[in-house]
Write an enzyme that holds these catalytic residues in place. Structure first.
Site, PDB file in Angstrom:
ATOM      1  N   HIS A  22      -1.000  84.356  19.475  1.00  0.00           N
ATOM      2  CA  HIS A  22      -1.996  85.165  18.774  1.00  0.00           C
ATOM      3  C   HIS A  22      -2.822  84.282  17.829  1.00  0.00           C
ATOM      4  CE1 HIS A  22      -3.490  88.835  16.670  1.00  0.00           C
ATOM      5  NE2 HIS A  22      -3.517  88.012  15.615  1.00  0.00           N
ATOM      6  N   GLU A  23      -2.126  83.501  17.016  1.00  0.00           N
ATOM      7  CA  GLU A  23      -2.821  82.630  16.068  1.00  0.00           C
ATOM      8  C   GLU A  23      -3.557  81.503  16.786  1.00  0.00           C
ATOM      9  OE1 GLU A  23      -3.168  83.529  13.061  1.00  0.00           O
ATOM     10  OE2 GLU A  23      -1.722  85.177  13.209  1.00  0.00           O
ATOM     11  N   HIS A  26      -7.000  82.666  17.598  1.00  0.00           N
ATOM     12  CA  HIS A  26      -7.906  82.523  16.453  1.00  0.00           C
ATOM     13  C   HIS A  26      -8.308  81.056  16.267  1.00  0.00           C
ATOM     14  CE1 HIS A  26      -7.413  86.631  15.301  1.00  0.00           C
ATOM     15  NE2 HIS A  26      -6.175  86.513  14.846  1.00  0.00           N
TER      16      HIS A  26
END
Length: 653
Positions: A22-23, A26
């Site tokens: 998920h990170e 980003h």
């Protein structure tokens, strides 16, 4: 224990991986758009390990539940204007900010689809028949659905317009509904398999087996399941326990219990109910017909007997050699009989409520309709009688008749789509009818086709089973611990309910079977169907949470999620992959909620700027984010508390 700890570690690493990707989403998009990334952290708190690469500080925090990517200009406590920081997050265009915020959830959503695709390509998962059958296994006799004629063996097709997906819908649909719930399904004729649709709106109510009042049901307490006595899954012996009533019944490995005392068996819970409902199976002659009926076994003291009937009972007591028991404590039936077992009339109850229990306005089946004047009782519990004193003798000890389906051919694990059809086709209902029609008669056969009538069985109370010294000590200790826990419950109503459940459990009649098996099915929907199923579950849970129909304490926090992944990982790697995919989809979807502290909130800020052409002030953003951050932390603490409560309760029981 060591293996369990290993799986806990693997579960934590699995969740950390979902946070990492998920990170990483980003991070990748921020770097691609020229934003300066300062920190990439897996976990929160003081770093236990860190390093620097390409100007980015990479670190692993001691608290692995979570993570973040810190982009320049995202620190709202900074005194500078967020929009003035060069190469910062807010220094880029709204569209760039949307791309960065969206990429994290997007990666989780893509991973979920890939995980579900991998399961599909691997051939799906082996699941229990009960998890995906639409057939009802047991229904609460006090429910609205029961009054409307819904019974075990009937089918559920939808709750509140949502297509029925599996057994957990029986709990989740009432829990996430308002007080009313619409249920659609089919009445199913056992003999012909003809289906008649029904659709009812009923009220949800507290689950009769739960101590917590906010655990709700619509009346369907479980799905159908096979009741098969067999070896353990690893092929080891599964012997009947010492003193088991089934010891000399003739049961064999692989036998599936399909019928007991007049009724087809659809679940273990239904089987237990039939064993404990204080009814006797009688064979009667009515005119030219021979019929089976299930009639109440009642203590004499509960009936209004005139002097003539009482004297007759005393005579029968003497002839049946039951003089060692007081007449009031003997079991009888609420009918006036002559000496030759002919029904001459009804006998009233002292307590009207007891009479309604014995002869309810909505009997479970046609077999429980009352006897008629002129009926001749030919057998009780499968044993022939010629005189009424023999009926009195047979009624003092409950016996049950059991029919099993016996198939020696190994069967392939069927698709879950065909499982309901195969459940009905494993034996011929006409063969069952022929076999049943001979119970209690002189020309009684033992088998027809693949159906076998076992020898009559005398069930025993749980507390009366013979235990070795070690097992007896453990049983007494467990019982004492349960009683202490019950007495510690503050709510008097809940405490009384818990006492009743424990007492009923100890006095419960059992057949003495060791662990029985449900059959397996292959569950392998295509990835998009599975994706949509999980997504719908997330949506309905959130909807129920925000409308107030679901108490948030029943949701899982970080510890609960680790426990789920741990438990299912120990079953198979496919289960672990499914749950990682499902949790990843949850993570992606929840992060898109339009809350200031989540990615969805960041997207909303950028959309506001795009639509209005005006930027939100740094202080305004801070005032929006901080309260929601505090609420989110508080919510996670709340969930963790209830996760721990459930975990400790499970550990100590």
């Amino acid at each position: 224990m060591v293996v369990s700890i290993l799986y806990v570690i693997l579960a934590i690493l699995g969740l950390s991986f979902l946070i990492f990707i998920h990170e990483l989403g980003h991070y990748y998009m921020a770097r691609r758009l020229g934003m300066k990334v300062e920190t990439f952290s897996i976990g929160f708190g003081r770093p236990i390990y860190s390093w620097e690469r390409d100007g980015v500080k990479w670190q692993v925090g001691w608290l692995l539940f979570g993570g973040y990517v810190k982009i320049a200009g995202m620190d709202i406590s900074d005194q500078k204007d967020l929009y003035d920081i060069q190469d910062g997050f807010f220094g880029k265009s709204p569209w760039d900010r949307i791309k960065v915020a969206f990429m994290g959830p997007f990666v989780n959503i893509v991973f979920a689809l890939l995980a579900f695709s991998a399961l599909w390509l691997a051939g799906g998962r082996e699941k229990k028949f009960s998890e995906y059958t639409s057939k009802i296994g047991w229904i609460d006799p006090k429910s609205e659905l029961y009054v409307k004629g819904v019974r075990p063996g009937d089918e559920i097709t939808s709750y509140n317009g949502q297509i029925f997906q599996g057994s957990k819908d029986h709990l989740s649909a009432p829990m996430t509904s308002t007080s009313d719930i619409e249920i659609a399904g089919n009445y199913v004729n056992f003999m012909t398999k003809e289906k008649t649709p029904f659709r009812y709106t009923v009220k949800t109510y507290p689950h009769p087996s739960a101590l917590e009042k906010d655990i709700l049901t619509a009346g369907i307490l479980n799905s159908a399941n096979y009741v098969v006595y067999d070896r353990f899954s690893n092929g080891e012996e599964n012997p009947l326990p010492e003193g088991s009533p089934m010891k000399y019944s003739g049961i064999e490995y692989g036998d599936r219990i399909v019928w007991i005392d007049g009724l087809p068996v659809y679940s273990l819970q239904q089987l237990s109910h039939i064993l404990n409902d204080s009814k006797a199976l009688v064979t009667i002659q009515r005119g030219q017909e021979t019929l089976l009926r299930r009639i109440p076994r009642i203590r004499v003291e509960e009936l209004k007997l005139d002097s003539e009937v009482r004297e007759e009972l005393i005579d029968w007591q003497f002839e049946a050699e039951l003089n060692g028991t007081k007449i009031q404590k003997l079991f009888t039936i609420p009918y006036n009989l002559n000496n030759e077992c002919v029904v001459e009339g009804f006998v009233k109850f002292i307590d009207k409520e007891k009479e309604l229990e014995a002869f309810p306005s909505n009997p479970f089946s046609i077999l429980e309709t009352p006897l008629e004047v002129g009926d001749i009782i030919l057998a009780v519990d499968g044993i022939q009688v010629s005189y009424s004193f023999e009926i009195l003798s047979r009624l003092q000890q409950k016996r049950v008749n059991v029919i099993v389906e016996r198939s020696k051919q190994p069967t392939l694990v069927p698709s879950w789509k065909l499982a309901d059809q195969l459940f009905d086709e494993e034996f011929n209902p006409n063969d069952l009818e022929k076999l049943v029609s001979q119970i209690g008669l002189t020309n009684e056969p033992k088998s027809i086709g693949n159906l076998y009538l076992l020898d009559p069985i005398v069930p025993k109370m749980r507390k009366n089973f013979d235990l070795n010294e070690e097992s007896q000590v453990a049983f007494i200790a467990e019982l004492e611990a349960q009683r202490k826990e019950i007495e510690s419950i503050e709510d008097p109503e809940k405490r009384a309910h818990a006492r009743l459940l424990l007492e009923n459990r100890d006095n419960q009649l059992l057949l003495g079977l060791p662990a029985v098996k449900d059959k397996s099915v292959n569950y392998n929907p295509n990835p998009l169907v599975l994706f949509n199923k999980v997504f719908e579950e997330i949506w309905h849970t959130l909807k129920a949470l925000f409308t107030g129909s679901l108490n948030p304490k029943w949701m899982s926090g970080p510890i609960g999620i680790v426990q789920v992944v741990h438990d299912h990982s120990m079953v198979s790697w496919k289960e672990a992959v499914f749950w990682l995919g499902a949790i990843s989809l949850n993570l992606g979807f929840l992060n898109l909620l339009p809350l200031p502290v989540l990615d969805g909130g960041t997207i909303c800020f950028a959309l506001y700027e795009l639509i209005t052409g005006r930027r939100l002030k740094s202080k305004t953003i801070e005032k929006l984010i901080i309260p929601f951050a505090i609420l989110l932390i508080g919510f996670f603490i709340f969930l963790t508390y209830h996760d721990l409560s459930r975990l400790l309760h499970t550990f100590f029981h």
